[in-house]
Scaffold this motif. Structure first.
Motif, short mmCIF file in Angstrom:
data_model
loop_
_atom_site.label_atom_id
_atom_site.label_comp_id
_atom_site.label_asym_id
_atom_site.label_seq_id
_atom_site.Cartn_x
_atom_site.Cartn_y
_atom_site.Cartn_z
N MET A 1 0.81 -1.30 0.02
CA MET A 1 -0.10 0.26 -0.01
C MET A 1 0.88 1.22 0.11
SD MET A 1 -2.75 1.13 3.15
CE MET A 1 -4.16 1.28 2.45
N ARG A 2 0.56 2.26 -0.93
CA ARG A 2 1.47 3.33 -0.81
C ARG A 2 0.82 4.40 -0.20
NH1 ARG A 2 6.27 5.30 -2.09
NH2 ARG A 2 6.34 7.29 -3.26
N HIS A 3 1.90 5.08 0.67
CA HIS A 3 1.54 6.19 1.47
C HIS A 3 1.31 7.12 0.68
CE1 HIS A 3 5.37 8.05 0.74
NE2 HIS A 3 5.88 7.00 1.13
N LYS A 4 0.60 8.65 1.26
CA LYS A 4 0.57 9.58 0.67
C LYS A 4 2.03 10.26 0.16
CE LYS A 4 0.64 13.63 3.40
NZ LYS A 4 0.10 14.99 3.57
N SER A 5 2.04 11.03 -0.80
CA SER A 5 3.30 11.57 -1.48
C SER A 5 3.81 12.36 -0.37
CB SER A 5 3.12 12.14 -2.84
OG SER A 5 4.63 12.72 -3.08
N PHE A 6 4.96 12.74 0.02
CA PHE A 6 5.56 13.60 0.75
C PHE A 6 6.27 14.66 -0.08
CE2 PHE A 6 6.43 10.28 4.06
CZ PHE A 6 5.16 10.80 4.78
N GLU A 7 6.18 14.56 -1.58
CA GLU A 7 6.83 15.52 -2.35
C GLU A 7 6.78 17.08 -2.14
OE1 GLU A 7 6.67 15.81 -7.17
OE2 GLU A 7 6.66 13.77 -6.52
N GLY A 8 5.46 17.26 -1.90
CA GLY A 8 5.40 18.75 -1.72
C GLY A 8 5.70 19.42 -0.29
N MET A 9 6.30 18.34 0.55
CA MET A 9 6.80 19.20 1.89
C MET A 9 7.98 19.40 1.98
SD MET A 9 5.22 16.07 4.47
CE MET A 9 5.24 16.93 6.02
N ILE A 13 13.66 15.26 5.95
CA ILE A 13 13.01 13.96 6.34
C ILE A 13 12.17 13.39 5.47
CG2 ILE A 13 12.43 12.70 8.13
CD1 ILE A 13 14.02 14.45 10.25
N ALA A 14 11.03 14.08 5.31
CA ALA A 14 10.18 13.65 4.40
C ALA A 14 10.61 13.23 3.07
CB ALA A 14 9.04 14.77 4.60
N LEU A 15 11.45 14.39 2.42
CA LEU A 15 11.81 14.04 1.07
C LEU A 15 12.65 12.93 0.86
CD1 LEU A 15 12.13 17.56 -0.06
CD2 LEU A 15 10.13 16.18 -0.55
N THR A 16 13.30 12.64 2.07
CA THR A 16 14.30 11.44 1.97
C THR A 16 13.41 10.24 1.99
OG1 THR A 16 16.10 12.63 2.99
CG2 THR A 16 16.09 10.03 3.37
N LEU A 17 12.23 10.07 2.81
CA LEU A 17 11.46 9.04 3.00
C LEU A 17 10.79 8.82 1.71
CD1 LEU A 17 9.92 9.61 6.59
CD2 LEU A 17 11.44 7.65 5.76
N GLU A 18 10.70 9.85 0.96
CA GLU A 18 9.86 9.81 -0.32
C GLU A 18 11.05 8.73 -1.30
OE1 GLU A 18 6.62 10.19 -3.16
OE2 GLU A 18 6.96 11.09 -1.09
N GLU A 19 12.03 8.76 -1.03
CA GLU A 19 13.10 7.92 -1.84
C GLU A 19 13.44 6.53 -1.08
OE1 GLU A 19 16.21 9.74 -3.56
OE2 GLU A 19 15.44 11.72 -4.27
N VAL A 20 13.63 6.53 0.08
CA VAL A 20 14.15 5.33 0.86
C VAL A 20 13.08 4.96 1.89
CG1 VAL A 20 16.71 5.94 0.22
CG2 VAL A 20 15.67 6.66 2.35
N GLY A 21 12.14 5.44 1.99
CA GLY A 21 11.26 4.98 3.39
C GLY A 21 10.65 3.66 2.88
#
Length: 159
Positions: A1-9, A13-21
């Motif tokens: 299940m894909r979480h919501k995107s953190f791209e706009g934050m 930490i949020a943007l790193t989790l977008e890549e490796v979370g």
């Protein structure tokens, strides 16, 4: 299940989790730091399904954390090597491992980081590159930058 995107934050930490979370991603990086490079090695180490591993490896390559390199043409086989960007995750992986050994596994674990010169087990800490001092909540403080979320600007002192 894909979480919501953190791209706009606007948060590292949020943007790193977008890549490796995704949980397999850091485990693949961990295994690559341990010297694993081949699909079958990752699969055996992690017990991950081939489809999931293929997806994760593709995403890690797209993020510039791994590089795919052909090592055999017939049949075609690739190995996955850490890029400089991927190697820069080592302190993050070691910090998670150190926290886990302290608070979760009670010093258990199958791989340890040793000092190459002395053979002593490393005890990783986060150190300020400018002063060499260990980072902790007593000697360092968080401040809100002008771009911080309003709730954080209200709670934290400003720079």
């Amino acid at each position: 299940m894909r979480h919501k995107s953190f791209e706009g934050m606007n948060c590292p930490i949020a943007l790193t989790l977008e890549e490796v979370g995704e949980w397999w991603s850091l485990l693949i990086i961990r295994d690559a730091l341990h010297g694993l490079t081949r699909f079958d090695e990752f699969q055996q180490s992690l017990g991950i399904s081939p489809n999931s591993l293929t997806r994760r490896l593709t995403e890690l390559c797209a993020a510039g954390l791994l590089e795919r390199r052909r090592y055999q043409d017939r049949p075609p086989r690739d190995e996955y090597l850490l890029t400089a960007r991927g190697r820069d995750l080592q302190p993050v992986v070691e910090a998670l491992a150190a926290w886990g050994r302290k608070h979760v596994t009670r010093k258990k674990g199958n791989v340890r980081l040793l000092d190459s010169a002395t053979g002593a087990e490393a005890d990783p800490v986060l150190v300020d590159r400018n002063t060499g001092r260990a980072v902790n909540l007593d000697d360092f403080r968080y401040v809100a930058m002008p771009t911080a979320h309003p709730v954080k600007r209200r709670r934290l002192p400003r720079d």
